[in-house]
Each structure stands twice: as structure tokens, then as C-alpha cells.
Write a protein that holds these residues in place. Structure first.
Motif, PDB file in Angstrom:
ATOM      1  N   GLU A   1     -55.514  63.376   0.292  1.00 33.91           N
ATOM      2  CA  GLU A   1     -56.247  62.186   0.741  1.00 33.91           C
ATOM      3  C   GLU A   1     -55.562  60.907   0.246  1.00 33.91           C
ATOM      4  O   GLU A   1     -55.534  59.905   0.966  1.00 33.91           O
ATOM      5  CB  GLU A   1     -57.704  62.237   0.273  1.00 33.91           C
TER       6      GLU A   1
ATOM      7  N   ARG B   1     -52.366  60.536  -0.221  1.00 28.27           N
ATOM      8  CA  ARG B   1     -51.208  60.351   0.648  1.00 28.27           C
ATOM      9  C   ARG B   1     -51.638  59.827   2.028  1.00 28.27           C
ATOM     10  O   ARG B   1     -50.985  58.968   2.611  1.00 28.27           O
ATOM     11  CB  ARG B   1     -50.445  61.667   0.802  1.00 28.27           C
ATOM     12  N   MET B   2     -52.750  60.363   2.526  1.00 27.30           N
ATOM     13  CA  MET B   2     -53.218  59.965   3.858  1.00 27.30           C
ATOM     14  C   MET B   2     -53.587  58.484   3.906  1.00 27.30           C
ATOM     15  O   MET B   2     -53.441  57.848   4.948  1.00 27.30           O
ATOM     16  CB  MET B   2     -54.408  60.821   4.296  1.00 27.30           C
TER      17      MET B   2
ATOM     18  N   GLU C   1     -50.322  57.034   4.580  1.00 33.80           N
ATOM     19  CA  GLU C   1     -49.802  57.428   5.900  1.00 33.80           C
ATOM     20  C   GLU C   1     -50.526  56.671   7.014  1.00 33.80           C
ATOM     21  O   GLU C   1     -49.926  56.272   7.999  1.00 33.80           O
ATOM     22  CB  GLU C   1     -50.003  58.936   6.134  1.00 33.80           C
ATOM     23  N   GLU C   2     -51.826  56.526   6.831  1.00 31.87           N
ATOM     24  CA  GLU C   2     -52.606  55.881   7.880  1.00 31.87           C
ATOM     25  C   GLU C   2     -52.547  54.366   7.769  1.00 31.87           C
ATOM     26  O   GLU C   2     -53.005  53.661   8.670  1.00 31.87           O
ATOM     27  CB  GLU C   2     -54.055  56.371   7.845  1.00 31.87           C
TER      28      GLU C   2
ATOM     29  N   ARG D   1     -55.501  65.994  10.405  1.00 38.37           N
ATOM     30  CA  ARG D   1     -56.768  65.354  10.759  1.00 38.37           C
ATOM     31  C   ARG D   1     -56.991  65.361  12.264  1.00 38.37           C
ATOM     32  O   ARG D   1     -58.091  65.659  12.741  1.00 38.37           O
ATOM     33  CB  ARG D   1     -56.776  63.922  10.207  1.00 38.37           C
TER      34      ARG D   1
ATOM     35  N   PRO E   1     -49.276  66.158   6.573  1.00 41.29           N
ATOM     36  CA  PRO E   1     -48.393  65.133   6.014  1.00 41.29           C
ATOM     37  C   PRO E   1     -48.028  65.487   4.571  1.00 41.29           C
ATOM     38  O   PRO E   1     -48.898  65.854   3.787  1.00 41.29           O
ATOM     39  CB  PRO E   1     -49.242  63.864   6.071  1.00 41.29           C
TER      40      PRO E   1
ATOM     41  N   TYR F   1     -60.846  71.792   4.826  1.00 43.44           N
ATOM     42  CA  TYR F   1     -61.490  70.542   4.407  1.00 43.44           C
ATOM     43  C   TYR F   1     -61.552  69.555   5.572  1.00 43.44           C
ATOM     44  O   TYR F   1     -62.595  68.941   5.837  1.00 43.44           O
ATOM     45  CB  TYR F   1     -60.702  69.963   3.231  1.00 43.44           C
TER      46      TYR F   1
END
Lengths: 246, 246
Positions: A160, A162-163, A166-167, B99, B140, B159
Motif C-alpha cells: 500500500e 508503494r501504491m 505508484e498512483e 487493484r 507493482p 486483500y
């Protein structure tokens, strides 16, 4: 991630880990997501061949891990610490889910060290350990069986974090108006000072300090104290201390 | 989750798993997120005490696992299958991140069984295995070290599947206009039929079929064939087959 990634400011702190295999699996989980700072508070066995085996090609994370004897040593100089818990508690801190917490941690991590604290495999974190953090984090899970493996929980949180990057939801630019937050060490200093004054003023029974101090910790955890505010409060405490030198 | 949760329609399919401990850890990862359908294609060792140990209180998932000898057996009756890969490939399928894939799988899983396919610990999925799926999924990760442990990858996907439902982004109500999708079995039937006609018509050299058939699979994977479309295509293939009974 470039060398100045906020992920370099995120510490994974494991308290009293029983199974060295979980330490190794944590190192691997961290490295796959670009995290590298591992802190071990009183691990049962470390270094350990089982940790090396489960780390696979992330042994460098184990080799550079900091082994500490207290939470203060592991997190004192961080500016935001989040405690992983499987369930809500009495007198609980503000709670975030994994995704929300990752966003909040990365926001701080652009400029300051932050920590994610994970407890024992069997029993999680103690209330005393949680009280050193400003927020608690819950990973959404099956209410009938929410017992994630320790390294699996680290994997989700690292993912999360990292995301968030990334996002690109969180701006890389800091808010220039943001006042400087207090470090955990400064907040700890405030709590010690506060307890001292409470006892010396007769407000707090020193043989029964726990519940009241935990309430105070909870209150200040919620506010995210700034450095300046800690200074003001400590100035006030010094002024009101009945035992102050005259 | 209630008994009619879309999570009950999601299968975790592990192909040729080497380490039974990873099967146990996968079961635990699944159960913590509310998944229950585990399919094992030619596992090296199962059942196994190491799997039981790592499953912790998720042994019920192991006990009800389906052990299969082919991907067709494990996924033939699903309507959307996604293959986990660590890197992009030649002639690759449409790729989603974890996701995005979770959102797409849950959308189907409201009404149909779907599958998430995970390959060997050492080498991942073969191109042949991937060609049975309609999309590939990448988690990712750190480009310098993207080697997630198998059960850790399952944990992240499980998750994300749960988070789709927790966040309620996807409507629970189906689109009543949505045409019925073809099952993987029906799509496999089409591919076999197509290959037969291509060979019999002299278009395809049966000693060198691989690349051309993989291109066709990729094309149809992208389109998400409907049941009715498969019927039309097969009718056409029957009509054009030079060897058809007259």
C-alpha cells in the motif's frame, strides 16, 4: 524509486518477534516493495539461519537491520508512528485502514522518518506499545478469521505504501505552510514532564498512573503535536510545577 | 461477508507448487480475506504436514482444496481467468495491476466463477499456461527485486479483492443488459475447433502451430467473448471446414 524516495524514510519495526522465519519473510516483503529500513526490538533469535533462508535475495535488509532494546530506541526520532492492530481497543487511538494509513505515512515520509510498528505473532502489540504511536492501523480482514501472518501483514502495508507513490495521489511537493511536527522523542519528553507535574501537584496518584496517562497520550496522539506546541506546553508545565525552583 | 459474497466465486489456482509450506501460507492468506476456494494443479507434495503447519487455523481451506491434473480441470468452468506474472511477455495479454484486476474479477464474480492463476515459485507461469487466461496481472514492485513469495502475492491479491467490496466501488447490482460471457471451456472448444479448421484448410502447418494459435488466443482473450459469439464463430467454422460432411 529514486534514491530520495519517501520509502527510504519508512521504518518497519517488529517488536518481540518469536519466529526468525517471519523476520526473513518480512525482509523479502519489504524489499519487493522498495522498503529497506528494518528495526527489530528484542527479537527472540537474530541473526538466524531460518531468517536468512526465508529472506531469499533480501538478506541485505537483514544485514543492515537495527536491533534495539526499546521502542524509544527504534522510533524515538520518527515523526509519525502507526501501530498495526487486529482489533479495536479500549481507549483506542484514531484508527485508519491500511490504505488510509499508507497515504498519511507517505505524506510525512516526504520529509521525516516514520514508523510502522508490528507486534508479537501470538498476541500483537501491548497497550503500552500502542500508546507510543499516534494512530492505529487495521488491515481489513475476515471477521471470522483475521489472523494474518506477520510477514503477510508487512507485505500488505509495504504494498500500500508503494501504491501511494505508484498512483501519485499524494503530491510530491510539501505544503510550505505546514508547521514542523514534533518528533516522538519530543512528545515522550512532554509526557514525562506532564506526569511529573501531575504527581507533584497531587493530581495523579503515582501508584495508579496508568489509565490517566494513557488518556493523555491518546489525546496528544490525536492532535499531532507540532514542535512549537510541545515547547509551549513544556513551558507551561514548568511554570505551574509547584516544586519549581523559586 | 454474507454467504452470497462474490468472494465465494473467486478461485485461487496454484500451478505446480514446489513448497508445501507455500500452499499452507496461501490457505491462511485466503481465509484472512474471506476467500475459500483453493485449486492445486499438480502440486509437488500435498497433503503435507508443512502445509498444515503454515495454514494455522485455515486448515479447512486445505481440506476442501481441489487437486487437479490440468488447468482445464481447475478453470474450465470459470468465466474470467487472470494470470499473475512478474514481468511483461512477448505477445502479452492485456495487463492490469493488482487493484485493477481485483475490480474486474469482482465484477464478474457477482455472477460467475472466476480464477486467479499463480505459477511455480521458481519460474512463474509458462506461456502456455498464460494463454488459457484472458488477462495478466502484475503486482507493482521494486524493479530491482520483484520476486514476491508465492503466498505473499496471493495475500496481496486476496486483500485487493476484499478491498473492492469494502470500498463498495463496484455496484452489487448486475447490469441487466450485460450479455452472458462464454466460459473458458466454451472458449477452449472454439480454439480447438479453430485449430482443426486451420490445419484442414492448409492454412496452419500442424508441425509448427504454436505461435499462430497463441496469437489467436491473445486476440480472443482481449475480446471477452460472449456465449452467443462463440456459437456464431463455431457455426462459421463448421460451415467453412473443407472436410465437412456434405
Amino acid at each position: 524509486m529514486n534514491p530520495a524516495s519517501p520509502l527510504d524514510n519508512v521504518r518497519i519495526v517488529l517488536s518481540h518477534t518469536s519466529h526468525p522465519g517471519n523476520i526473513g519473510a518480512t525482509a523479502r516483503a519489504m524489499k519487493t516493495m522498495g522498503l529497506s529500513r528494518l528495526y527489530l526490538v528484542n527479537p527472540k533469535s537474530f541473526p538466524d539461519s531460518e531468517a536468512d533462508a526465508r529472506a531469499s535475495n533480501a538478506r541485505d535488509i537483514l544485514e543492515s537491520a537495527c536491533v534495539c532494546t526499546s521502542l524509544e530506541e527504534a522510533m524515538g526520532d520518527t515523526f509519525l508512528a502507526a501501530a498495526l492492530t487486529a482489533r479495536s481497543r479500549d481507549l483506542s487511538h484514531p484508527t485508519r485502514n491500511a490504505r488510509q494509513a499508507a497515504g498519511e505515512l507517505i505524506r510525512y515520509a516526504h520529509h521525516h522518518p516514520v514508523a510502522l510498528l508490528f507486534g508479537r505473532e501470538s498476541a500483537g502489540l501491548t497497550s503500552a506499545e500502542i500508546s507510543h504511536c499516534q494512530l492505529t492501523v487495521q488491515i481489513p480482514a475476515n471477521s471470522a478469521y483475521s489472523s494474518l501472518n506477520l510477514a503477510a501483514a508487512v507485505q500488505i502495508m509495504a504494498y500500500e505504501l508503494r501504491m501511494v507513490l505508484e498512483e501519485g495521489v499524494v503530491a510530491d511537493e510539501p505544503d510550505p505552510q505546514l508547521p514542523e511536527p514534533a518528533s516522538l522523542q519530543e512528545i515522550e519528553g512532554l509526557h514525562h514532564h506532564l506526569e511529573q507535574v501531575m504527581v507533584q501537584s497531587g493530581f495523579l496518584d503515582p501508584t495508579q498512573p496508568k489509565r490517566l496517562m494513557r488518556r493523555m497520550r491518546r489525546l496528544f496522539a490525536r492532535t499531532r503535536l507540532e514542535k512549537e506546541e510541545v515547547n509551549i506546553l513544556r513551558g507551561l508545565l514548568t511554570a505551574v510545577n509547584p516544586h519549581k525552583p523559586t
